[in-house]
Write a protein that holds these residues in place. Sequence first.
Motif, PDB file in Angstrom:
ATOM      1  N   SER A 171       0.839  -1.202   0.000  1.00 19.97           N
ATOM      2  CA  SER A 171       0.000   0.000   0.000  1.00 19.97           C
ATOM      3  C   SER A 171       0.874   1.252   0.000  1.00 19.97           C
ATOM      4  N   SER A 172       2.193   1.091  -0.165  1.00 16.21           N
ATOM      5  CA  SER A 172       3.100   2.234  -0.316  1.00 16.21           C
ATOM      6  C   SER A 172       2.654   3.096  -1.494  1.00 16.21           C
ATOM      7  N   ILE A 173       2.956   4.383  -1.407  1.00 14.20           N
ATOM      8  CA  ILE A 173       2.663   5.301  -2.517  1.00 14.20           C
ATOM      9  C   ILE A 173       3.836   5.240  -3.494  1.00 14.20           C
ATOM     10  N   PRO A 174       3.620   4.707  -4.705  1.00 19.28           N
ATOM     11  CA  PRO A 174       4.745   4.610  -5.635  1.00 19.28           C
ATOM     12  C   PRO A 174       5.132   5.983  -6.176  1.00 19.28           C
ATOM     13  N   GLU A 175       6.440   6.162  -6.425  1.00 14.07           N
ATOM     14  CA  GLU A 175       6.915   7.412  -7.001  1.00 14.07           C
ATOM     15  C   GLU A 175       6.294   7.599  -8.386  1.00 14.07           C
ATOM     16  N   ASP A 176       6.274   6.557  -9.171  1.00 13.43           N
ATOM     17  CA  ASP A 176       5.630   6.556 -10.480  1.00 13.43           C
ATOM     18  C   ASP A 176       4.176   6.132 -10.271  1.00 13.43           C
ATOM     19  N   PRO A 177       3.217   7.042 -10.540  1.00 12.70           N
ATOM     20  CA  PRO A 177       1.809   6.720 -10.243  1.00 12.70           C
ATOM     21  C   PRO A 177       1.358   5.407 -10.881  1.00 12.70           C
ATOM     22  N   ALA A 178       1.995   5.027 -11.991  1.00 15.36           N
ATOM     23  CA  ALA A 178       1.628   3.770 -12.650  1.00 15.36           C
ATOM     24  C   ALA A 178       2.438   2.596 -12.094  1.00 15.36           C
ATOM     25  N   GLY A 179       3.338   2.898 -11.153  1.00 11.43           N
ATOM     26  CA  GLY A 179       4.236   1.865 -10.643  1.00 11.43           C
ATOM     27  C   GLY A 179       3.564   0.962  -9.628  1.00 11.43           C
TER      28      GLY A 179
END
Lengths: 345, 345
Positions: A302-310
């Motif tokens: 559930s981490s927020i990825p740096e790349d929104p599509a990541g």
Amino acid sequence: MSQSAPAQPTETIRIPAQEMQQVFYKILLQQGFQDNKAARCAEIFTDNSVDGIYTHGINRFARFVEWIQRGWVKPENGPVRKGGSHALEQWDGQLGPGPLNALHATERAMELARSHGIGCVGLSNTNHWMRGGTYGWKAARGGFVFIGWTNTIANMPAWGAVDARLGNNPLVFAIPYGTEAIVMDMALSQYSYGALEQFKMKDQPLPVPGGYDAAGKLSSDPSAILDTRRILPAGYWKGAGLSLLLDLLAAILSAGSATHEITAREHEYAVSQVFIAMDLSFLQNRTFIQQTIEQIIQDYQSSIPEDPAGRITYPGERVLHTRENNLRQGVPVDKVVWDTVQKLS
Amino acid sequence: MSQSAPAQPTETIRIPAQEMQQVFYKILLQQGFQDNKAARCAEIFTDNSVDGIYTHGINRFARFVEWIQRGWVKPENGPVRKGGSHALEQWDGQLGPGPLNALHATERAMELARSHGIGCVGLSNTNHWMRGGTYGWKAARGGFVFIGWTNTIANMPAWGAVDARLGNNPLVFAIPYGTEAIVMDMALSQYSYGALEQFKMKDQPLPVPGGYDAAGKLSSDPSAILDTRRILPAGYWKGAGLSLLLDLLAAILSAGSATHEITAREHEYAVSQVFIAMDLSFLQNRTFIQQTIEQIIQDYQSSIPEDPAGRITYPGERVLHTRENNLRQGVPVDKVVWDTVQKLS
């Protein structure tokens, strides 16, 4: 990068896993392996390729055969118990095939863990285990925690030094996850030489610094680092220090060669390895353990990825997709590599 | 950096180790510690300071007392056995003082190793162990190999993520070396927040990148990293992956809280730890082992230093010099810190 891989990639073909395994098996029989050993060893090289670890599967196979022919790997030899007692044993690999020795040591550590809760095997005088993850997956799929490592020839400088005195000593941690596993398989250099060569071939900079240039500056230029051969320990002083400790422990726990002794031989054989297994059935029930793991992975992902599509993947997760894909479509192999392997039979 | 350390260093004074230990001891007695527990805990905080690990010694002591007063550390509680068997045990720390719980778990792992060759203790529901190296030195000086780690509150992002979901989960490897030890004690972030703050205070850049700035670029500017709180795992994806595995193992082996559960409490208590000891007397004789270590260290220290005047030190080596110096001259302490500690009694 394996010596048997071509300098420039040519055409990629897809080889069904079964066909690959059969080819390996036949060649190993011809090289003097007993039937069951040829089968197990062929399976390991195939599985490594299916899992996408081509550098320690198909791309390494011809070199493995070459080492047998040079007499550094002795197909007729296997590990014998030489010391230790209770849950702490020492085995001598007698220069037998590295993957078979390592598999035996893993299974022995699991046996010791079945009796004692935890078991440790030091293995001396063995050969390159190819992919460390192999043994982590093996133990974890059987319900065991696995911690293991190998020493290597010197290929990395100490922190603050310019000449290579440390090995990149791959370290493996594995834990059961459902019917599969979470497997962290990491060498202690930030990049392998093979990875540096691949970036150089593609004329790409490294995503993060990987070593030092001739001026002694941190660099992301693979060519500059390949020139100095001063590669970076993962985490700088941290990876360097950990590498030293892993070599000390491998040499002592196995009563085997340390990195400086392997290096003196000029070719990387008779290395030392450590295999620790823990039997989780001595602890909570399997459901509780799996729930604990599920919750940790769920929070992690559930981490927020740096790349929104990541997508944040756990160690070993991508292997599952590669495996599925390669089993369905065949293993991608460079045509020149496959031709070379086939000519060995 | 400890909350009890002043924002700006003031005058440094030297306190004799014995005097420091006596002051800690008296305060701990007043905080409800039994006599022998007060003595042991005072000794650990003093030894950490003598060894130069001030952040987990003198500079942390006032905060330790504060946590007792808040009820997060319970001086009257100690570890009780709750599960496992043979060489693999689980203990519940009952929120007792972290250093005492960890010392007990270390000694228990050593006992298990004396019987089985190797032993492992999972410790749940415990508190910050201060300096992980404490337990490595303890075991290694007793002739044991030590591998141990703790999980922590989330303070580091997963690889490719921007929010902190991983702990920096310090990991310790130790091995006997003569009457002393070689001890690698490493958190899995490249720098601690305390270290970043110290570089910021001195207005110095980090020697190597330590995190990301607001633009998502790797940075060596401590202020920029403190702003984003996106610190770098040691070895990038490697430290991040290892951190996840250590948390999984700590939670499972101790049946205790994982990082996400500790984080949900907002304050870092009831953490989970793992202590593995191996009894080297099950293997070769001590002389052989010490010779092996000597030869490895000798080769390592024959590295060519980048700085011609430099010296390649092994993990734990500098501690010996600091210890000798601080025992002779007294422990250097910021005057404000010492005044604060003395006011606690």
